[in-house]
Enzyme design. Structure first.
Site, short mmCIF file in Angstrom:
data_model
loop_
_atom_site.label_atom_id
_atom_site.label_comp_id
_atom_site.label_asym_id
_atom_site.label_seq_id
_atom_site.Cartn_x
_atom_site.Cartn_y
_atom_site.Cartn_z
N PRO A 87 0.81 -1.22 0.00
CA PRO A 87 0.00 0.00 0.00
C PRO A 87 0.85 1.28 0.00
O PRO A 87 0.50 2.25 -0.67
CB PRO A 87 -0.84 -0.13 1.27
CG PRO A 87 -0.96 -1.61 1.48
CD PRO A 87 0.32 -2.20 0.99
N GLU A 117 4.74 -2.60 -13.77
CA GLU A 117 6.19 -2.75 -14.02
C GLU A 117 6.85 -1.39 -14.14
O GLU A 117 7.81 -1.21 -14.89
CB GLU A 117 6.47 -3.58 -15.28
CG GLU A 117 6.07 -5.02 -15.21
CD GLU A 117 6.47 -5.69 -13.92
OE1 GLU A 117 7.49 -5.28 -13.34
OE2 GLU A 117 5.75 -6.60 -13.49
C1 LIG Z 1 -3.44 -4.66 -12.63
C2 LIG Z 1 -2.18 -4.49 -11.86
C3 LIG Z 1 -1.33 -5.56 -11.69
C4 LIG Z 1 -0.17 -5.41 -10.93
N1 LIG Z 1 0.65 -6.50 -10.73
C5 LIG Z 1 1.69 -6.38 -9.87
C6 LIG Z 1 2.46 -7.54 -9.51
O1 LIG Z 1 2.24 -8.64 -10.01
N2 LIG Z 1 3.43 -7.40 -8.58
C7 LIG Z 1 3.71 -6.20 -8.00
O2 LIG Z 1 4.58 -6.15 -7.16
N3 LIG Z 1 3.01 -5.08 -8.34
C8 LIG Z 1 2.01 -5.15 -9.25
N4 LIG Z 1 1.28 -4.03 -9.58
C9 LIG Z 1 1.64 -2.75 -9.00
C10 LIG Z 1 2.23 -1.77 -10.01
O3 LIG Z 1 3.52 -2.16 -10.36
C11 LIG Z 1 2.14 -0.37 -9.40
O4 LIG Z 1 0.78 -0.02 -9.39
C12 LIG Z 1 2.93 0.65 -10.18
O5 LIG Z 1 4.32 0.39 -10.08
C13 LIG Z 1 2.67 2.08 -9.71
O6 LIG Z 1 2.69 2.19 -8.32
P1 LIG Z 1 1.45 2.89 -7.59
O7 LIG Z 1 0.21 2.29 -8.12
O8 LIG Z 1 1.65 2.84 -6.14
O9 LIG Z 1 1.49 4.39 -8.09
P2 LIG Z 1 2.27 5.59 -7.38
O10 LIG Z 1 3.67 5.19 -7.15
O11 LIG Z 1 1.48 6.06 -6.23
O12 LIG Z 1 2.25 6.70 -8.53
C14 LIG Z 1 1.23 7.70 -8.66
C15 LIG Z 1 1.64 8.64 -9.82
O13 LIG Z 1 2.85 9.34 -9.48
C16 LIG Z 1 3.83 9.13 -10.49
N5 LIG Z 1 5.16 9.08 -9.86
C17 LIG Z 1 5.54 8.39 -8.75
N6 LIG Z 1 6.85 8.58 -8.51
C18 LIG Z 1 7.31 9.40 -9.47
C19 LIG Z 1 8.59 9.96 -9.78
N7 LIG Z 1 9.68 9.71 -9.05
N8 LIG Z 1 8.71 10.75 -10.88
C20 LIG Z 1 7.63 11.01 -11.64
N9 LIG Z 1 6.39 10.52 -11.41
C21 LIG Z 1 6.24 9.73 -10.33
C22 LIG Z 1 3.45 7.82 -11.15
O14 LIG Z 1 3.93 7.74 -12.48
C23 LIG Z 1 1.92 7.88 -11.12
O15 LIG Z 1 1.47 8.64 -12.20
C24 LIG Z 1 0.14 -4.15 -10.36
C25 LIG Z 1 -0.72 -3.07 -10.55
C26 LIG Z 1 -1.87 -3.22 -11.27
C27 LIG Z 1 -2.79 -2.04 -11.43
#
Ligand SMILES: Cc1cc2nc3c(=O)[nH]c(=O)nc-3n(C[C@H](O)[C@H](O)[C@H](O)COP(=O)(O)OP(=O)(O)OC[C@H]3O[C@@H](n4cnc5c(N)ncnc54)[C@H](O)[C@@H]3O)c2cc1C
Length: 572
Positions: free
Chosen positions: A178, A437
């Protein structure tokens, strides 16, 4: 009978790339396996023939089992029953068909029941599966975890887990939590060594985990008490048989509905350490994510291909104003641009896969013997290229995939918005590719190193520009050289400001400019091998020239003062 490999000559064209000879030789190490395995290859020609035949089997299963199941899988989805994920009926059928044909654990060595496939044909299989059903491609593609265990696991771990893949074991990659999404350094799930039981125990929550109920999971966890960054994280392998895992829920999501995305709670779940402590994120997960990014790029190309074919078919059949809509320039331009983008992203996909193949093979050879000086320098060169090409590829292919799916739905008019046509599902499935990813923004964070270190520019100047394209393509090459001069000026301008936020602000523009030039050269090289690519190369270079110019104008004329309002002020 539909066959998703034989009906797409572009894939076979890339399989026939001249570098395959080197890749097969590195992978097969003198074809020694033929003395121990009756299905091992005898020589290069035999290997190429086998890849072709196996891809034909993949294409057959995709065309006749997976694609016909895609609609019902999307409608039915997985469900949670007594703490177990039950796949949709079609997903189960797809998985069984691929397992029966030995197509799980494809890249593993033969001693673990694998096919010893190099990345290139493996990625081709991933593209084909994704075209048939992008959601199912996740379940199948998580066999990448086997590769990570093979690369970094102890002999004991390899012997225990790897032979299970070929028998159909499913896998998951448990990284996100989370409070740890893009920033995986913030992972909190705890791993503690239990002296009494002589085992690591995992405790904590993971979120958004694809296939979270898999047989074998790789889990990123904090093993070093008192740490708060990536250096306190280690990688563990968890066997679902060992209990201690609750599937809290399956997410209800926009697309890839057949692929279960789970929230997981680990409570004293026993697990085994992979490799060394503290290298979980900085080494093993980085490697795992690079393979997975290549997988998402293949998925993006596969979805794009599916979307384009649906749009083409519809545009030929649907008539308005007395003629099929395909004859309106507004429609055929969209279709042509889709085709161009598909060829461009595909050529970048297989170029990157070749780079990965070469350096990974050298890595694995270096564990058997000392590399010669020339081999070591090739290993370094290709690793450097793979490191900057992978995020570039993931960024470009996933964004193209979204654009293509958008246009494909547009070509359908109102019918595209209805569930009566596959494009509605394809459009929803496409959306995830630029998020998981690592989002597109995070790919730029990784790829900008290729700009600032000069790796893209040196590759363009020292390799692409130096290769002869022949007099008939010289006019297109001249345009690419001009684009490179322009790119170089923009890089100098941005770096010259010596302001990291200014660099971050223009990063995506610079990365995309480099990508356009690189794809332009790749398409020219493809045209050298097969003249039928000329039109594609020409359209791509001309449109990219216009896009790069627009970015260059913006960068060169941008006033740094305008940035003020965007600046992060932690005290505010
Ligand atoms: C359908 C689905 C399947 C998934 N499967 C897996 C899995 O098998 N294993 C696993 O571990 N994870 C999995 N994920 C997680 C996925 O990898 C993350 O959702 C993703 O990496 C983004 O993280 P977050 O959702 O917390 O977004 P956040 O990190 O909260 O990002 C929010 C926004 O801020 C931007 N942002 C954040 N940091 C920066 C930065 N430094 N510079 C510029 N912009 C930034 C992002 O681009 C995004 O637009 C899955 C997600 C989904 C939706």
């Amino acid at each position: 009978m539909a066959n998703y490999y034989t009906d797409n000559k572009d894939i076979k064209f890339h399989l026939g790339h001249p570098l395959m000879k080197k890749i097969v030789q590195l992978k097969e190490r003198g074809f020694d396996d033929k003395d121990s395995y009756d299905y091992a290859f005898l020589d290069f020609e035999d290997a190429m023939d086998s890849y072709d035949k196996i891809l034909e089997i993949v294409g057959d299963i995709c065309g006749n089992v997976i694609a016909p199941n895609a609609e019902s899988v999307d409608a039915e989805g997985p469900r949670l029953e007594n703490n177990e994920v039950k796949y949709a009926r079609g997903t189960q059928e797809n998985h069984e068909a691929l397992t029966r044909s030995g197509l799980i654990g494809m890249s593993l060595p033969r001693k673990y029941g694998g096919l010893n496939f190099p990345m290139v044909p493996y990625v081709m299989a991933a593209e084909i599966v994704s075209r048939a059903d992008a959601g199912f491609a996740n379940i199948w593609g998580l066999q990448d975890c086997a590769e990570t265990l093979h690369e970094f696991g102890s002999e004991e771990i390899k012997d225990e887990f790897l032979p299970r893949f070929n028998k159909g074991a499913t896998a998951a990659m448990d990284l996100t939590e989370p409070d740890a999404g893009s920033d995986l350094q913030a992972v909190q799930l705890k791993a503690a060594w239990d002296e009494k039981r002589n085992v690591w125990l995992l405790n904590g929550v993971k979120r958004f985990i694809t296939n979270g109920d898999a047989n074998i999971s790789l889990v990123l966890a904090r093993s070093e008490e008192g740490t708060a960054d990536g250096r306190g994280l280690s990688l563990f392998v968890y066997d679902r048989k060992d209990k201690g895992l609750t599937i809290r829920r399956i997410e209800n999501k926009l697309g890839i509905k057949g692929s279960p995305t789970c929230e997981l709670v680990f409570r004293d779940a026993p697990a085994k350490l992979v490799g060394s402590r503290k290298f979980g994120l900085i080494k093993y997960v980085m490697s795992l994510m690079n393979s997975a990014r290549l997988g998402v790029a293949a998925q993006s190309v596969g979805i794009s291909e599916a979307a384009y074919r649906e749009a083409l078919k519809y545009a030929e059949e649907r008539a308005q104003f007395g003629r099929p809509v395909i004859y309106f320039p507004a429609i055929y331009e969209m279709l042509r641009n889709m085709e161009v983008k598909i060829k461009a992203q595909r050529t970048l996909l297989y170029e990157t896969a070749r780079f990965v193949d070469i350096y990974k093979n050298y890595n694995s050879i270096s564990e058997e013997r000392k590399l010669e000086a020339e081999e070591r320098s090739e290993q370094k060169k290709y690793q450097r290229l793979a490191d900057v090409f992978t995020p570039l590829l993931k960024l470009i292919s996933s964004e193209y995939c979204n654009q293509i799916a958008y246009d494909a739905l547009q070509v359908h008019g109102g019918a595209g918005f209805m569930k009566d046509f596959p494009v509605e599902r394809i459009y929803r499935d496409a959306r995830i590719t630029s998020i998981y990813e690592g989002t597109s923004q995070l790919q730029v964070v990784a790829a900008i190193r290729g700009v600032t270190s000069g790796t893209y520019l040196n590759h363009i100047r020292d390799t692409c520009e130096k290769e002869s394209v022949g007099p008939e393509l010289e006019y297109l090459k001249t345009r690419l050289v001009t684009m490179t001069d322009e790119y170089e000026k923009c890089v100098e301008r941005v770096i010259g400001e010596e302001d990291s936020e200014f660099l971050d602000f223009h990063a995506r523009r610079l990365v995309e400019m480099a990508g356009n030039i690189i794809m332009g050269y790749l398409l020219l090289k493809d045209t050298r091998r097969d003249g039928s690519y000329l039109n594609i190369a020409s359209i791509f270079i001309n449109t990219s020239r216009a896009h790069n110019r627009e970015k260059a104008d913006y960068i060169i004329e941008f006033d740094i003062k305008e940035l003020g309002s965007f600046k992060y002020n932690p005290d505010k």
